[in-house]
Design an enzyme around this catalytic site. Structure first.
Site, PDB file in Angstrom:
ATOM      1  N   ASP A  10       0.870  -1.180   0.000  1.00  0.00           N
ATOM      2  CA  ASP A  10       0.000   0.000   0.000  1.00  0.00           C
ATOM      3  C   ASP A  10       0.906   1.230   0.000  1.00  0.00           C
ATOM      4  O   ASP A  10       1.673   1.447   0.948  1.00  0.00           O
ATOM      5  CB  ASP A  10      -0.854  -0.058   1.276  1.00  0.00           C
ATOM      6  CG  ASP A  10      -1.740   1.153   1.455  1.00  0.00           C
ATOM      7  OD1 ASP A  10      -1.601   2.148   0.713  1.00  0.00           O
ATOM      8  OD2 ASP A  10      -2.584   1.099   2.380  1.00  0.00           O
ATOM      9  N   ILE A  11       0.815   2.029  -1.035  1.00  0.00           N
ATOM     10  CA  ILE A  11       1.748   3.149  -1.200  1.00  0.00           C
ATOM     11  C   ILE A  11       1.576   4.206  -0.105  1.00  0.00           C
ATOM     12  O   ILE A  11       2.517   4.947   0.198  1.00  0.00           O
ATOM     13  CB  ILE A  11       1.624   3.755  -2.617  1.00  0.00           C
ATOM     14  CG1 ILE A  11       2.897   4.508  -3.000  1.00  0.00           C
ATOM     15  CG2 ILE A  11       0.387   4.635  -2.742  1.00  0.00           C
ATOM     16  CD1 ILE A  11       3.004   4.826  -4.473  1.00  0.00           C
ATOM     17  N   ASN A  24      -6.201  12.422 -11.329  1.00  0.00           N
ATOM     18  CA  ASN A  24      -6.890  12.817 -12.567  1.00  0.00           C
ATOM     19  C   ASN A  24      -6.553  14.288 -12.829  1.00  0.00           C
ATOM     20  O   ASN A  24      -5.936  14.941 -11.988  1.00  0.00           O
ATOM     21  CB  ASN A  24      -8.399  12.552 -12.468  1.00  0.00           C
ATOM     22  CG  ASN A  24      -9.026  13.249 -11.289  1.00  0.00           C
ATOM     23  OD1 ASN A  24      -8.831  14.454 -11.098  1.00  0.00           O
ATOM     24  ND2 ASN A  24      -9.749  12.510 -10.473  1.00  0.00           N
ATOM     25  N   GLY A  32      -9.638   4.755  -6.218  1.00  0.00           N
ATOM     26  CA  GLY A  32      -8.387   4.002  -6.324  1.00  0.00           C
ATOM     27  C   GLY A  32      -7.297   4.553  -5.424  1.00  0.00           C
ATOM     28  O   GLY A  32      -7.544   4.965  -4.278  1.00  0.00           O
ATOM     29  N   ASP A  34      -5.670   7.303  -5.658  1.00  0.00           N
ATOM     30  CA  ASP A  34      -5.887   8.734  -5.399  1.00  0.00           C
ATOM     31  C   ASP A  34      -6.738   8.909  -4.133  1.00  0.00           C
ATOM     32  O   ASP A  34      -6.387   9.686  -3.216  1.00  0.00           O
ATOM     33  CB  ASP A  34      -6.601   9.316  -6.630  1.00  0.00           C
ATOM     34  CG  ASP A  34      -6.590  10.830  -6.688  1.00  0.00           C
ATOM     35  OD1 ASP A  34      -5.977  11.463  -5.828  1.00  0.00           O
ATOM     36  OD2 ASP A  34      -7.216  11.371  -7.622  1.00  0.00           O
ATOM     37  N   SER A 117      -2.336   4.327 -14.358  1.00  0.00           N
ATOM     38  CA  SER A 117      -3.284   4.117 -15.479  1.00  0.00           C
ATOM     39  C   SER A 117      -3.846   2.702 -15.620  1.00  0.00           C
ATOM     40  O   SER A 117      -4.671   2.470 -16.501  1.00  0.00           O
ATOM     41  CB  SER A 117      -2.687   4.535 -16.834  1.00  0.00           C
ATOM     42  OG  SER A 117      -2.616   5.929 -16.942  1.00  0.00           O
ATOM     43  N   THR A 118      -3.397   1.740 -14.804  1.00  0.00           N
ATOM     44  CA  THR A 118      -3.867   0.359 -15.026  1.00  0.00           C
ATOM     45  C   THR A 118      -5.088  -0.007 -14.186  1.00  0.00           C
ATOM     46  O   THR A 118      -5.529  -1.150 -14.207  1.00  0.00           O
ATOM     47  CB  THR A 118      -2.752  -0.677 -14.773  1.00  0.00           C
ATOM     48  OG1 THR A 118      -2.435  -0.700 -13.381  1.00  0.00           O
ATOM     49  CG2 THR A 118      -1.509  -0.366 -15.588  1.00  0.00           C
ATOM     50  N   GLY A 119      -5.636   0.961 -13.457  1.00  0.00           N
ATOM     51  CA  GLY A 119      -6.866   0.727 -12.699  1.00  0.00           C
ATOM     52  C   GLY A 119      -8.053   1.170 -13.530  1.00  0.00           C
ATOM     53  O   GLY A 119      -8.290   0.633 -14.617  1.00  0.00           O
ATOM     54  N   TYR A 121      -8.381   3.578 -15.407  1.00  0.00           N
ATOM     55  CA  TYR A 121      -8.008   4.111 -16.726  1.00  0.00           C
ATOM     56  C   TYR A 121      -7.735   3.007 -17.746  1.00  0.00           C
ATOM     57  O   TYR A 121      -7.515   3.293 -18.926  1.00  0.00           O
ATOM     58  CB  TYR A 121      -6.822   5.066 -16.614  1.00  0.00           C
ATOM     59  CG  TYR A 121      -7.199   6.453 -16.096  1.00  0.00           C
ATOM     60  CD1 TYR A 121      -8.503   6.753 -15.709  1.00  0.00           C
ATOM     61  CD2 TYR A 121      -6.252   7.467 -16.009  1.00  0.00           C
ATOM     62  CE1 TYR A 121      -8.845   8.021 -15.237  1.00  0.00           C
ATOM     63  CE2 TYR A 121      -6.588   8.744 -15.539  1.00  0.00           C
ATOM     64  CZ  TYR A 121      -7.882   9.015 -15.156  1.00  0.00           C
ATOM     65  OH  TYR A 121      -8.211  10.267 -14.699  1.00  0.00           O
TER      66      TYR A 121
HETATM   67  P1  ADP Z   1      -5.725   5.034 -12.719  1.00  0.00           P
HETATM   68  O1  ADP Z   1      -6.899   5.961 -12.748  1.00  0.00           O
HETATM   69  O2  ADP Z   1      -4.427   5.740 -13.078  1.00  0.00           O
HETATM   70  O3  ADP Z   1      -5.955   3.784 -13.512  1.00  0.00           O
HETATM   71  P2  ADP Z   1      -6.228   3.633 -10.141  1.00  0.00           P
HETATM   72  O4  ADP Z   1      -6.080   4.209  -8.787  1.00  0.00           O
HETATM   73  O5  ADP Z   1      -7.592   3.265 -10.598  1.00  0.00           O
HETATM   74  O6  ADP Z   1      -5.523   4.681 -11.165  1.00  0.00           O
HETATM   75  O7  ADP Z   1      -5.321   2.352 -10.275  1.00  0.00           O
HETATM   76  C1  ADP Z   1      -3.920   2.376 -10.388  1.00  0.00           C
HETATM   77  C2  ADP Z   1      -3.321   1.220  -9.609  1.00  0.00           C
HETATM   78  O8  ADP Z   1      -3.229   1.583  -8.231  1.00  0.00           O
HETATM   79  C3  ADP Z   1      -4.120  -0.075  -9.653  1.00  0.00           C
HETATM   80  O9  ADP Z   1      -3.212  -1.169  -9.829  1.00  0.00           O
HETATM   81  C4  ADP Z   1      -4.750  -0.122  -8.256  1.00  0.00           C
HETATM   82  O10 ADP Z   1      -4.994  -1.461  -7.828  1.00  0.00           O
HETATM   83  C5  ADP Z   1      -3.631   0.488  -7.453  1.00  0.00           C
HETATM   84  N1  ADP Z   1      -3.929   0.934  -6.068  1.00  0.00           N
HETATM   85  C6  ADP Z   1      -5.112   1.210  -5.481  1.00  0.00           C
HETATM   86  N2  ADP Z   1      -4.918   1.571  -4.185  1.00  0.00           N
HETATM   87  C7  ADP Z   1      -3.568   1.514  -3.962  1.00  0.00           C
HETATM   88  C8  ADP Z   1      -2.723   1.757  -2.825  1.00  0.00           C
HETATM   89  N3  ADP Z   1      -3.226   2.143  -1.645  1.00  0.00           N
HETATM   90  N4  ADP Z   1      -1.385   1.574  -2.958  1.00  0.00           N
HETATM   91  C9  ADP Z   1      -0.849   1.206  -4.149  1.00  0.00           C
HETATM   92  N5  ADP Z   1      -1.586   0.977  -5.264  1.00  0.00           N
HETATM   93  C10 ADP Z   1      -2.931   1.131  -5.167  1.00  0.00           C
END
Ligand code: ADP
Length: 174
Positions: A10-11, A24, A32, A34, A117-119, A121
């Site tokens: 978890d970042i 965005n 996600g 963000d 971008s892989t969520g 987007y």
């Molecule tokens: P985007 O709109 O750029 O696609 P998302 O947030 O939907 O962004 O997804 C980008 C990636 O971040 C996905 O692999 C998602 O599973 C991941 N993600 C979601 N929450 C966290 C977190 N707390 N820490 C790290 N990665 C996360």
């Protein structure tokens, strides 16, 4: 390469100098990663983001990190996948490169990235992973002020994709 680590996690927990937010273009928060970053940082992050006037796709803007354990949050809107003919590859590379340039300018030595971008987007995962790894490695070779970049993958499928992309690149250069 030792200076590029790929982990699952978890970042918002990362104690790197900077973490990157897959934002965005409004920079006013979303779902996600963000949403997770804004929740963990507290409402002052949104207040600072409101002063920035948004951010074009592929560019990056930095803020303080408030209640997060890092020092800075670097916000970059990655491209929305539209089938591959809308400069998505170039824009994704720009997001990584411009985020790293912001980190360098702020004197950061350690930076953590989510899988931009892989969520929601919907950028194809393996294609995104190859672009991310190649762009980060190229930047690290040219910029020794950044000691270490960590790719923080939220789930095991994402982790495997980035590990595979790194292995492919290492084979190519072996
Ligand atoms: P985007 O709109 O750029 O696609 P998302 O947030 O939907 O962004 O997804 C980008 C990636 O971040 C996905 O692999 C998602 O599973 C991941 N993600 C979601 N929450 C966290 C977190 N707390 N820490 C790290 N990665 C996360």
């Amino acid at each position: 390469m030792e200076r590029l680590q790929i982990i699952q996690g978890d970042i918002t927990k990362c104690q790197t100098d900077a973490i990157v937010n897959a934002a965005n273009t409004s920079l006013l928060g979303g779902g996600g990663v963000d949403g997770a970053i804004h929740r963990a940082a507290g409402s002052e992050l949104l207040a600072e983001c409101r002063t920035l006037g948004g951010c074009p796709t592929g560019e990056a803007k930095a803020t303080k990190a408030y209640r997060l354990p890092c020092r800075y949050v670097i916000h970059t809107p990655g491209p929305i996948w539209r089938g591959g003919k809308a400069e998505e590859d170039r824009l994704l590379a720009c997001s990584y490169r411009n985020s790293l340039a912001q980190a360098s300018a702020l004197g950061c030595k350690t930076v953590a990235f989510p899988s931009i971008s892989t969520g929601v987007y919907h950028f194809p995962l393996h294609r995104a992973a190859r672009i991310a790894i190649d762009t980060i490695l190229e930047y690290l070779q040219a910029h020794h002020e950044i000691a270490c970049v960590t790719m923080v993958c939220f789930d095991s499928v994402t982790l495997s994709a980035y590990q595979q992309a790194l292995a492919e690149t290492e084979q190519k250069h072996a």
